[in-house]
Motif scaffolding. Sequence first.
Motif, PDB file in Angstrom:
ATOM      1  N   ALA A 150      37.147  44.406   7.894  1.00  0.00           N
ATOM      2  CA  ALA A 150      37.800  43.596   8.927  1.00  0.00           C
ATOM      3  C   ALA A 150      37.243  42.179   9.010  1.00  0.00           C
ATOM      4  CB  ALA A 150      37.667  44.278  10.286  1.00  0.00           C
ATOM      5  N   ILE A 151      36.163  41.910   8.291  1.00  0.00           N
ATOM      6  CA  ILE A 151      35.530  40.587   8.355  1.00  0.00           C
ATOM      7  C   ILE A 151      36.250  39.627   7.416  1.00  0.00           C
ATOM      8  CG2 ILE A 151      33.400  39.298   7.974  1.00  0.00           C
ATOM      9  CD1 ILE A 151      31.846  41.824   8.666  1.00  0.00           C
ATOM     10  N   LYS A 152      36.651  38.484   7.932  1.00  0.00           N
ATOM     11  CA  LYS A 152      37.376  37.497   7.139  1.00  0.00           C
ATOM     12  C   LYS A 152      36.461  36.440   6.531  1.00  0.00           C
ATOM     13  CE  LYS A 152      41.097  39.586   8.390  1.00  0.00           C
ATOM     14  NZ  LYS A 152      41.715  40.547   7.428  1.00  0.00           N
ATOM     15  N   ALA A 153      35.290  36.233   7.112  1.00  0.00           N
ATOM     16  CA  ALA A 153      34.377  35.187   6.654  1.00  0.00           C
ATOM     17  C   ALA A 153      33.636  35.622   5.396  1.00  0.00           C
ATOM     18  CB  ALA A 153      33.374  34.865   7.763  1.00  0.00           C
ATOM     19  N   PRO A 154      33.156  34.670   4.590  1.00  0.00           N
ATOM     20  CA  PRO A 154      32.362  35.012   3.409  1.00  0.00           C
ATOM     21  C   PRO A 154      31.039  35.658   3.805  1.00  0.00           C
ATOM     22  CG  PRO A 154      32.351  32.643   3.762  1.00  0.00           C
ATOM     23  CD  PRO A 154      33.366  33.217   4.707  1.00  0.00           C
ATOM     24  N   MET A 155      30.553  36.562   2.959  1.00  0.00           N
ATOM     25  CA  MET A 155      29.327  37.308   3.237  1.00  0.00           C
ATOM     26  C   MET A 155      28.388  37.258   2.043  1.00  0.00           C
ATOM     27  SD  MET A 155      31.135  40.679   4.916  1.00  0.00           S
ATOM     28  CE  MET A 155      32.764  40.373   4.188  1.00  0.00           C
ATOM     29  N   LEU A 156      27.096  37.081   2.310  1.00  0.00           N
ATOM     30  CA  LEU A 156      26.063  37.117   1.272  1.00  0.00           C
ATOM     31  C   LEU A 156      25.111  38.263   1.571  1.00  0.00           C
ATOM     32  CD1 LEU A 156      24.540  35.934  -1.170  1.00  0.00           C
ATOM     33  CD2 LEU A 156      23.297  34.467   0.450  1.00  0.00           C
ATOM     34  N   ARG A 183      29.370  38.384  -1.762  1.00  0.00           N
ATOM     35  CA  ARG A 183      28.526  38.094  -2.914  1.00  0.00           C
ATOM     36  C   ARG A 183      27.223  38.872  -2.760  1.00  0.00           C
ATOM     37  NH1 ARG A 183      25.465  32.468  -4.647  1.00  0.00           N
ATOM     38  NH2 ARG A 183      24.338  33.375  -6.406  1.00  0.00           N
ATOM     39  N   LEU A 184      26.740  39.418  -3.858  1.00  0.00           N
ATOM     40  CA  LEU A 184      25.489  40.187  -3.867  1.00  0.00           C
ATOM     41  C   LEU A 184      24.434  39.449  -4.669  1.00  0.00           C
ATOM     42  CD1 LEU A 184      23.775  42.768  -3.428  1.00  0.00           C
ATOM     43  CD2 LEU A 184      24.878  43.718  -5.471  1.00  0.00           C
ATOM     44  N   HIS A 185      23.262  39.276  -4.064  1.00  0.00           N
ATOM     45  CA  HIS A 185      22.099  38.756  -4.787  1.00  0.00           C
ATOM     46  C   HIS A 185      21.025  39.834  -4.775  1.00  0.00           C
ATOM     47  CE1 HIS A 185      19.346  35.708  -6.422  1.00  0.00           C
ATOM     48  NE2 HIS A 185      18.426  36.414  -5.767  1.00  0.00           N
ATOM     49  N   VAL A 186      20.651  40.315  -5.929  1.00  0.00           N
ATOM     50  CA  VAL A 186      19.676  41.399  -6.042  1.00  0.00           C
ATOM     51  C   VAL A 186      18.281  40.834  -6.276  1.00  0.00           C
ATOM     52  CG1 VAL A 186      18.981  43.421  -7.384  1.00  0.00           C
ATOM     53  CG2 VAL A 186      21.408  43.006  -6.910  1.00  0.00           C
ATOM     54  N   VAL A 187      17.333  41.263  -5.447  1.00  0.00           N
ATOM     55  CA  VAL A 187      15.924  40.917  -5.621  1.00  0.00           C
ATOM     56  C   VAL A 187      15.266  42.064  -6.375  1.00  0.00           C
ATOM     57  CG1 VAL A 187      13.748  40.396  -4.469  1.00  0.00           C
ATOM     58  CG2 VAL A 187      15.907  39.528  -3.521  1.00  0.00           C
ATOM     59  N   GLU A 188      14.976  41.845  -7.617  1.00  0.00           N
ATOM     60  CA  GLU A 188      14.403  42.894  -8.463  1.00  0.00           C
ATOM     61  C   GLU A 188      13.046  43.335  -7.926  1.00  0.00           C
ATOM     62  OE1 GLU A 188      14.540  45.704 -11.207  1.00  0.00           O
ATOM     63  OE2 GLU A 188      16.125  44.175 -11.020  1.00  0.00           O
ATOM     64  N   GLY A 189      12.924  44.638  -7.671  1.00  0.00           N
ATOM     65  CA  GLY A 189      11.674  45.195  -7.165  1.00  0.00           C
ATOM     66  C   GLY A 189      11.487  45.068  -5.670  1.00  0.00           C
ATOM     67  N   GLY A 190      12.456  44.471  -4.976  1.00  0.00           N
ATOM     68  CA  GLY A 190      12.320  44.270  -3.538  1.00  0.00           C
ATOM     69  C   GLY A 190      12.573  45.535  -2.742  1.00  0.00           C
ATOM     70  N   LYS A 221      28.227  26.285  -1.374  1.00  0.00           N
ATOM     71  CA  LYS A 221      29.461  26.587  -2.112  1.00  0.00           C
ATOM     72  C   LYS A 221      30.514  27.302  -1.271  1.00  0.00           C
ATOM     73  CE  LYS A 221      31.118  28.903  -6.289  1.00  0.00           C
ATOM     74  NZ  LYS A 221      30.722  29.689  -7.490  1.00  0.00           N
ATOM     75  N   ARG A 222      30.105  28.298  -0.481  1.00  0.00           N
ATOM     76  CA  ARG A 222      31.062  29.156   0.200  1.00  0.00           C
ATOM     77  C   ARG A 222      31.269  28.831   1.669  1.00  0.00           C
ATOM     78  NH1 ARG A 222      34.507  31.106  -0.388  1.00  0.00           N
ATOM     79  NH2 ARG A 222      34.497  33.342  -0.006  1.00  0.00           N
ATOM     80  N   VAL A 223      30.311  28.101   2.275  1.00  0.00           N
ATOM     81  CA  VAL A 223      30.443  27.795   3.698  1.00  0.00           C
ATOM     82  C   VAL A 223      30.730  26.300   3.891  1.00  0.00           C
ATOM     83  CG1 VAL A 223      29.295  27.808   5.944  1.00  0.00           C
ATOM     84  CG2 VAL A 223      28.978  29.716   4.367  1.00  0.00           C
ATOM     85  N   SER A 224      29.805  25.460   3.490  1.00  0.00           N
ATOM     86  CA  SER A 224      30.007  24.019   3.666  1.00  0.00           C
ATOM     87  C   SER A 224      31.129  23.489   2.787  1.00  0.00           C
ATOM     88  CB  SER A 224      28.713  23.265   3.347  1.00  0.00           C
ATOM     89  OG  SER A 224      27.686  23.664   4.211  1.00  0.00           O
ATOM     90  N   GLY A 225      31.324  24.127   1.633  1.00  0.00           N
ATOM     91  CA  GLY A 225      32.307  23.615   0.688  1.00  0.00           C
ATOM     92  C   GLY A 225      33.726  24.029   0.971  1.00  0.00           C
TER      93      GLY A 225
END
Length: 226
Positions: A150-156, A183-190, A221-225
Amino acid sequence: MPERALAIPLSSGNAVSGVIHAPPRAKRSGVAVVLGHGAGGDMHAPLLVDVARGLAGRGHTVLRFNFPYKELGRKAPDRRETLEMAYEGAIARLRKQKPERLVIGGKSMGGRIASLLAARAVPCDGLVFLGYPLHPAGKRDALRDEHLQAIKAPMLFLQGTRDPLCDLDLLRPALKRLGRRARLHVVEGGDHSLEVLKSAGRTQESVLAEILAAIDGWLEKRVSGD
């Protein structure tokens, strides 16, 4: 960057504590970020403090705050309605800074509460999750993702590979259903706090730099842009 403690009035008539991080006016990006804390921590959790200071150093205004139960020194989180009410109070307080864009999120529970608000159309320009709690530990079948549709805004989503509250094999298909919004950013080992073991061969400072670069790049890129 200057940090200022403040009281955040709530619709209940009470107030909670907050800290606002404001970069110099000439360097402000126009983006403001609200960060809620996780269930077992408070607004002084190292990850929240480090991210708030790091984002302020990059020109973004940040507000971190306590939920009511932590303000009262309790361990058990408030009911969902109370958590949402407090988060809405934090949003209202940060909007007084008159930002061009407002992003909400936080660590674990704080991010989830932000997502529940966004799912019922509380206005925001993006959401950032520092370890989204996709499911309780050991309960991979109890997913907390249905409302994300239901969320329309971009998500990180910033997620660690050792997070017991977020199996990446379950998160990836959930985010795929969200399409370009997520968008998914994976922190290896986190882990769930995005901390790595000493045996990982890297410092926590380098992990923080990675996290801040990912958030800052996404905001640009996704919010300010947009």
